[in-house]
Design an enzyme around this catalytic site. Structure first.
Site, short mmCIF file in Angstrom:
data_model
loop_
_atom_site.label_atom_id
_atom_site.label_comp_id
_atom_site.label_asym_id
_atom_site.label_seq_id
_atom_site.Cartn_x
_atom_site.Cartn_y
_atom_site.Cartn_z
N GLY A 1 14.12 33.44 -45.35
CA GLY A 1 12.87 33.76 -45.62
C GLY A 1 12.76 33.48 -47.27
O GLY A 1 11.95 32.90 -47.93
N CYS A 2 13.91 33.81 -48.30
CA CYS A 2 14.02 33.61 -49.50
C CYS A 2 14.05 32.02 -49.94
O CYS A 2 13.40 31.66 -51.03
CB CYS A 2 15.06 34.46 -50.22
SG CYS A 2 14.69 36.20 -50.08
#
Length: 157
Positions: A48-49
């Site tokens: 996600g990051c």
């Protein structure tokens, strides 16, 4: 969930000086007179990051064209940030806040729900700070995917 800091539009942005991926000290005051997006994310090189960081990277020229710089902050150590920058060719500063003092000052660390459980952790958050160092927008619990497009719509960037 316990009360924690939540910054609002008009608040003075908490000052910080943190090391970047190369160990160079970067301060919020370096950006006085400019608009800057400061975003907080849980961990470098996680799916996600990575999506979120690459989304900012891919939109950086357009954001810069609107007079907006970008800074990412996580609890990761500079060495891990350097690997993240190199691996994903990130072209904006990533800052290290391992003691989570800046994350806490922005309300981006504290209790959150994760898979239905209350845990302590980084709350994915984004702030637009204006030329005078005030909060122009504060968004908590943002989604990693599609965040920059939503941010640009919300802020007319």
């Amino acid at each position: 969930m316990a009360d924690q800091v939540r910054l609002e539009v008009g608040d003075i942005a908490p000052e910080f000086t943190l090391p970047d991926a190369d160990g160079k000290q970067v301060s919020l005051t370096d950006y006085l007179g400019k608009r800057v997006i400061v975003y907080f994310y849980p961990a470098a090189m996680t799916p996600g990051c990575t999506k979120q960081a690459c989304d900012f990277r891919d939109n950086l020229a357009d954001l810069s064209g609107e007079g907006v710089d970008v800074i990412g902050i996580s609890p990761d150590k500079p060495e891990k940030l350097a690997k993240f920058v190199a691996r994903d060719e990130l072209t904006f500063p990533l800052l290290s806040d391992p003691d989570k003092g800046v994350l806490t000052a922005y309300g981006a660390f504290g209790e959150k729900k994760l898979y239905g459980k209350v845990v302590q952790g980084v709350i994915r958050s984004t702030f637009l700070i204006d030329e005078q160092g005030r909060i122009a927008a504060a968004q908590y619990n943002v989604r990693a995917t599609g965040h920059v497009a939503k941010l640009r719509r919300d802020l007319n960037l």
